[in-house]
Motif scaffolding. Structure first.
Motif, PDB file in Angstrom:
ATOM      1  N   TYR A   1      57.600 -14.668  20.117  1.00 16.73           N
ATOM      2  CA  TYR A   1      58.890 -13.992  20.107  1.00 16.73           C
ATOM      3  C   TYR A   1      59.795 -14.611  21.171  1.00 16.73           C
ATOM      4  O   TYR A   1      59.389 -14.802  22.313  1.00 16.73           O
ATOM      5  CB  TYR A   1      58.692 -12.495  20.385  1.00 16.73           C
ATOM      6  N   LYS A   2      60.998 -14.954  20.793  1.00  8.94           N
ATOM      7  CA  LYS A   2      61.991 -15.464  21.730  1.00  8.94           C
ATOM      8  C   LYS A   2      63.314 -14.813  21.377  1.00  8.94           C
ATOM      9  O   LYS A   2      63.702 -14.761  20.216  1.00  8.94           O
ATOM     10  CB  LYS A   2      62.113 -16.986  21.622  1.00  8.94           C
ATOM     11  N   ARG A   3      63.992 -14.315  22.375  1.00  7.83           N
ATOM     12  CA  ARG A   3      65.255 -13.621  22.151  1.00  7.83           C
ATOM     13  C   ARG A   3      66.347 -14.327  22.936  1.00  7.83           C
ATOM     14  O   ARG A   3      66.183 -14.590  24.119  1.00  7.83           O
ATOM     15  CB  ARG A   3      65.140 -12.178  22.620  1.00  7.83           C
ATOM     16  N   GLU A   4      67.437 -14.651  22.270  1.00  9.73           N
ATOM     17  CA  GLU A   4      68.594 -15.257  22.912  1.00  9.73           C
ATOM     18  C   GLU A   4      69.818 -14.441  22.535  1.00  9.73           C
ATOM     19  O   GLU A   4      69.909 -13.915  21.437  1.00  9.73           O
ATOM     20  CB  GLU A   4      68.789 -16.695  22.435  1.00  9.73           C
ATOM     21  N   SER A   5      70.754 -14.339  23.456  1.00 15.42           N
ATOM     22  CA  SER A   5      71.992 -13.628  23.144  1.00 15.42           C
ATOM     23  C   SER A   5      73.172 -14.394  23.711  1.00 15.42           C
ATOM     24  O   SER A   5      73.045 -15.149  24.678  1.00 15.42           O
ATOM     25  CB  SER A   5      71.955 -12.202  23.693  1.00 15.42           C
ATOM     26  N   ILE A   6      74.311 -14.205  23.091  1.00 16.52           N
ATOM     27  CA  ILE A   6      75.564 -14.816  23.520  1.00 16.52           C
ATOM     28  C   ILE A   6      76.592 -13.697  23.590  1.00 16.52           C
ATOM     29  O   ILE A   6      76.658 -12.850  22.703  1.00 16.52           O
ATOM     30  CB  ILE A   6      76.016 -15.894  22.514  1.00 16.52           C
ATOM     31  N   GLY A   7      77.370 -13.670  24.632  1.00 17.32           N
ATOM     32  CA  GLY A   7      78.408 -12.658  24.749  1.00 17.32           C
ATOM     33  C   GLY A   7      77.960 -11.456  25.561  1.00 17.32           C
ATOM     34  O   GLY A   7      76.974 -11.510  26.297  1.00 17.32           O
ATOM     35  N   ILE A   8      78.683 -10.363  25.397  1.00 15.16           N
ATOM     36  CA  ILE A   8      78.410  -9.176  26.201  1.00 15.16           C
ATOM     37  C   ILE A   8      77.066  -8.567  25.849  1.00 15.16           C
ATOM     38  O   ILE A   8      76.588  -8.699  24.729  1.00 15.16           O
ATOM     39  CB  ILE A   8      79.532  -8.113  26.046  1.00 15.16           C
ATOM     40  N   LYS A   9      76.476  -7.926  26.824  1.00 18.41           N
ATOM     41  CA  LYS A   9      75.189  -7.270  26.620  1.00 18.41           C
ATOM     42  C   LYS A   9      75.451  -5.797  26.322  1.00 18.41           C
ATOM     43  O   LYS A   9      76.116  -5.113  27.083  1.00 18.41           O
ATOM     44  CB  LYS A   9      74.317  -7.404  27.869  1.00 18.41           C
ATOM     45  N   LYS A  10      74.956  -5.338  25.200  1.00 15.93           N
ATOM     46  CA  LYS A  10      75.051  -3.922  24.840  1.00 15.93           C
ATOM     47  C   LYS A  10      73.696  -3.300  25.033  1.00 15.93           C
ATOM     48  O   LYS A  10      72.668  -3.971  24.924  1.00 15.93           O
ATOM     49  CB  LYS A  10      75.516  -3.755  23.396  1.00 15.93           C
ATOM     50  N   GLY A  11      73.671  -2.014  25.249  1.00 16.65           N
ATOM     51  CA  GLY A  11      72.386  -1.347  25.417  1.00 16.65           C
ATOM     52  C   GLY A  11      71.735  -1.788  26.701  1.00 16.65           C
ATOM     53  O   GLY A  11      72.382  -1.940  27.720  1.00 16.65           O
ATOM     54  N   GLY A  12      70.419  -1.990  26.656  1.00 15.48           N
ATOM     55  CA  GLY A  12      69.703  -2.421  27.849  1.00 15.48           C
ATOM     56  C   GLY A  12      68.265  -1.993  27.805  1.00 15.48           C
ATOM     57  O   GLY A  12      67.833  -1.269  26.917  1.00 15.48           O
ATOM     58  N   ASP A  13      67.520  -2.440  28.784  1.00 11.49           N
ATOM     59  CA  ASP A  13      66.099  -2.151  28.850  1.00 11.49           C
ATOM     60  C   ASP A  13      65.774  -0.772  29.392  1.00 11.49           C
ATOM     61  O   ASP A  13      64.671  -0.301  29.280  1.00 11.49           O
ATOM     62  CB  ASP A  13      65.390  -3.195  29.721  1.00 11.49           C
TER      63      ASP A  13
END
Length: 87
Positions: free
Chosen positions: A71-83
């Motif tokens: 599993y690999k997760r990448e994101s671009i832009g603003i972060k919504k939600g969170g851990d």
């Protein structure tokens, strides 16, 4: 196990579905949650969501990964939600 949950539900039920799912998973995008979950809690989550949605109008999809090894997760832009959104 690691779960990614995506949903498309009637606007009347969006908040209920999100609130229930956030008890088990991390909210990461509009209509998307993810996280580690036990088999027992996954079954419980599915049963609780089935009571909220209308199966003739709504849709929930679960992507189930037995391990996060690939599993690999990448994101671009603003972060919504969170851990830290599980309550």
């Amino acid at each position: 196990m690691f779960i990614i949950m995506v949903y498309d539900v009637n606007q009347k039920r969006v908040n209920k579905v999100l609130k229930k799912a956030r008890q088990y998973l991390h909210w990461v995008q509009n209509s998307v949650l993810e996280g580690e979950i036990t088999e027992a809690n996954f079954l419980k989550l599915k049963m609780e969501l089935a009571k909220i949605i209308n199966e003739k109008e709504d849709s929930i999809i679960f992507y189930n990964f037995r391990t996060t090894k690939y599993y690999k997760r990448e994101s671009i832009g603003i972060k919504k939600g969170g851990d830290n959104n599980i309550f």
